[in-house]
Design a protein around this motif. Structure first.
Motif, short mmCIF file in Angstrom:
data_model
loop_
_atom_site.label_atom_id
_atom_site.label_comp_id
_atom_site.label_asym_id
_atom_site.label_seq_id
_atom_site.Cartn_x
_atom_site.Cartn_y
_atom_site.Cartn_z
N TYR A 293 0.82 -0.98 0.31
CA TYR A 293 0.29 0.02 -0.31
C TYR A 293 1.15 1.38 -0.26
O TYR A 293 1.69 1.24 0.78
N PRO A 294 0.71 2.00 -0.96
CA PRO A 294 1.03 3.04 -1.10
C PRO A 294 1.71 4.01 0.29
O PRO A 294 2.51 5.29 0.38
N MET A 295 0.80 4.27 0.84
CA MET A 295 0.72 5.00 1.61
C MET A 295 1.31 5.02 3.06
O MET A 295 1.01 5.47 3.98
N ALA A 296 1.32 3.44 3.54
CA ALA A 296 1.87 2.51 4.36
C ALA A 296 3.31 3.46 4.83
O ALA A 296 3.86 4.12 3.80
N LYS B 84 6.91 4.30 5.63
CA LYS B 84 8.23 3.99 4.50
C LYS B 84 9.10 2.81 5.84
O LYS B 84 9.24 3.92 6.50
N VAL B 85 9.66 1.84 5.87
CA VAL B 85 10.54 1.62 6.41
C VAL B 85 11.75 1.31 5.74
O VAL B 85 11.82 0.32 4.71
N TYR B 86 12.77 1.85 5.84
CA TYR B 86 14.18 1.56 5.08
C TYR B 86 15.43 1.00 5.74
O TYR B 86 15.27 0.33 6.20
N PHE B 87 16.28 -0.10 4.66
CA PHE B 87 16.83 -1.31 5.16
C PHE B 87 17.73 -1.76 4.25
O PHE B 87 17.49 -1.64 3.19
N THR B 88 19.33 -2.30 4.73
CA THR B 88 20.02 -2.70 4.53
C THR B 88 20.97 -4.05 5.06
O THR B 88 20.16 -3.69 6.97
N ARG B 89 21.31 -4.20 4.66
CA ARG B 89 22.12 -5.32 4.95
C ARG B 89 23.35 -4.74 5.13
O ARG B 89 24.27 -5.95 6.85
N ASP B 90 23.59 -4.28 5.61
CA ASP B 90 25.27 -3.13 5.80
C ASP B 90 25.54 -2.78 7.04
O ASP B 90 24.88 -1.79 7.27
N ILE B 91 25.47 -3.82 8.45
CA ILE B 91 25.57 -2.56 9.05
C ILE B 91 27.51 -2.36 9.60
O ILE B 91 28.15 -3.37 9.47
N SER B 92 27.22 -1.11 9.06
CA SER B 92 28.64 -0.19 8.70
C SER B 92 27.73 1.20 8.75
O SER B 92 27.04 1.72 8.60
N PRO B 93 28.97 2.30 8.87
CA PRO B 93 28.97 3.09 9.16
C PRO B 93 28.69 3.49 7.84
O PRO B 93 27.06 4.37 7.77
N ALA B 94 28.78 4.19 6.74
CA ALA B 94 28.17 3.54 5.77
C ALA B 94 26.82 3.43 5.45
O ALA B 94 25.85 4.12 4.71
N ALA C 51 0.42 1.39 21.20
CA ALA C 51 1.60 2.87 20.50
C ALA C 51 0.40 2.84 19.53
O ALA C 51 -0.21 3.94 18.91
N VAL C 52 -0.17 1.83 18.58
CA VAL C 52 -1.60 2.06 17.60
C VAL C 52 -2.78 2.80 18.25
O VAL C 52 -3.03 3.57 17.62
N GLU C 53 -2.87 2.24 19.15
CA GLU C 53 -4.16 2.31 19.66
C GLU C 53 -3.98 4.28 20.19
O GLU C 53 -5.28 4.72 20.22
N MET C 54 -2.87 4.88 20.45
CA MET C 54 -2.43 5.89 20.82
C MET C 54 -2.63 6.58 19.72
O MET C 54 -1.96 7.91 19.21
N ASP C 55 -2.39 6.59 18.00
CA ASP C 55 -2.18 7.05 16.83
C ASP C 55 -0.57 7.44 16.67
O ASP C 55 -0.83 8.63 16.66
N LEU C 56 0.32 6.71 17.35
CA LEU C 56 1.61 7.23 17.54
C LEU C 56 1.92 6.82 15.91
O LEU C 56 3.30 7.15 15.77
N GLY C 57 1.67 6.04 15.64
CA GLY C 57 2.11 4.96 14.46
C GLY C 57 1.32 3.88 13.93
O GLY C 57 0.61 3.64 14.18
N SER C 58 2.11 3.40 12.56
CA SER C 58 0.93 2.21 12.23
C SER C 58 1.91 0.63 12.06
O SER C 58 3.10 0.67 11.89
N ARG C 59 1.88 -0.11 12.43
CA ARG C 59 2.11 -1.65 12.38
C ARG C 59 1.61 -1.56 10.53
O ARG C 59 2.68 -2.77 10.24
N GLU C 60 1.59 -0.97 9.22
CA GLU C 60 1.51 -1.95 7.72
C GLU C 60 2.49 -0.51 7.77
O GLU C 60 2.62 0.60 7.93
N TYR C 61 3.61 -1.48 7.01
CA TYR C 61 4.58 -0.09 6.93
C TYR C 61 4.78 -1.28 4.95
O TYR C 61 5.37 -2.22 4.75
N GLN C 62 5.44 -0.18 4.27
CA GLN C 62 6.48 -0.47 3.09
C GLN C 62 7.85 -0.35 3.59
O GLN C 62 8.49 0.44 3.65
N LEU C 63 8.36 -2.53 3.13
CA LEU C 63 9.98 -2.32 3.23
C LEU C 63 10.13 -1.71 1.86
O LEU C 63 9.93 -2.60 1.06
N VAL C 64 11.52 -1.19 2.12
CA VAL C 64 12.10 -0.54 1.00
C VAL C 64 13.47 -0.87 1.30
O VAL C 64 14.43 -0.56 1.89
#
Length: 300
Positions: free
Chosen positions: A9-12, A14-24, A282-295
């Protein structure tokens, strides 16, 4: 059965992800967020209890802290240890190398203030360090791992228990507005709900001027606040970032459950403490959403 909340869902969120655990890798996630911190920037993290080696290492985060021109911020703990007083805490900050990379600030060293909680059922106010309002923007760097009380620790824990003063931590552990002498004597679900409400209070007070980066490495069932933490029980996974603290924690929890190996101890720790309830409230408090788009930044 595992339920995950990743969606196309495009309005979810966004969570960005990399496997690279480094300063870069951290810098790549930060830049993908598109955040533009203004004013005085705080970098909230855990400096780690003395004896613990799993906390986010200064060498890993230094480039990002410098990019933000940030001040590393912490609050004192509510239990005896190497961070229970400002004197002890400063010594730990120095021994763990954080003072070598940036200015540091123990936010409750000179007192505490209470910020309001709107719409909560457990707490009416969140007690934070008196230096909390000295910053315009908070970059929240969290080592995602298990936790003895919360089941897991990520962004939500970092801005609730982590941002609370020593008295504030005792209040949250009570699951209400009572400050406990024994900080671990409250009802479990009430404690988790109080954490979600405190996290919401912090986010609201800052008008959302925050970003959240979770690093999934050194995955122990114990927190960085444990000076004798259990050894890591899972393989390292990567770096996750979002402007939504609920989404980034949900993405990390999902990754624990969908791992194809060595996840049983982490799942047991989360479920035995009903850890997911912090996210639910936290969802009940409207802090954020459990639905996300993983990039997945590694696929770009």
């Amino acid at each position: 059965m595992v339920t995950t909340y990743q969606t196309d869902y495009p309005m979810a969120s966004k969570v960005y992800f990399t496997r690279d655990i480094s300063p870069a890798g951290l810098m790549r996630v930060y830049r993908a967020l598109g955040a533009r911190p203004q004013g005085k920037v705080a970098v909230k993290l855990s400096s780690g209890e003395g004896g613990n080696k799993h906390y986010l290492q200064p060498s890993l985060i230094a480039d990002l802290v410098h990019e933000l021109d940030g001040t590393i911020v912490e609050c004192n703990t509510a239990y005896p240890g190497t961070r229970d007083t400002s004197e002890h805490h400063w010594q730990t900050i120095r021994e763990h190398g954080f003072a070598d990379i940036a200015p540091c600030d123990i936010q409750d060293e000179e007192g505490e203030i209470t910020i309001p909680v709107a719409g909560g059922k457990r707490i009416t106010g969140d007690i934070v360090g008196s230096h909390f309002p000295n910053y315009d923007y908070y970059a929240v760097l969290s080592h995602f791992k298990g936790h003895t009380m919360g089941g897991f620790g990520g962004a939500l824990k970092n801005i609730s228990i982590g941002m609370a003063s020593s008295n504030g931590k005792r209040r949250l552990h009570s699951g209400g507005d009572k400050i406990l002498n024994n900080p671990f004597g409250g009802d479990q679900d009430a404690f988790l709900e109080a954490m979600a409400e405190a996290a919401t209070a912090v986010f609201d007070a800052l008008k959302g001027n925050m970003l959240f980066i979770n690093v999934m490495n050194n995955l122990s069932v114990d927190c960085d606040c444990d000076g004798n933490a259990a050894a890591p029980c899972m393989h390292d996974i990567g770096v996750f970032g979002s402007l939504d603290p609920v989404a980034v924690d949900q993405a990390c929890v999902d990754r624990i459950y969908t791992s194809d190996e060595d996840n049983s101890a982490m799942i047991e720790r989360i479920e035995s403490r009903h850890g997911i309830h912090t996210i639910e409230h936290a969802v009940e408090m409207d802090l954020g959403s459990r639905e996300y788009q993983l990039v997945d930044l590694d696929q770009r």
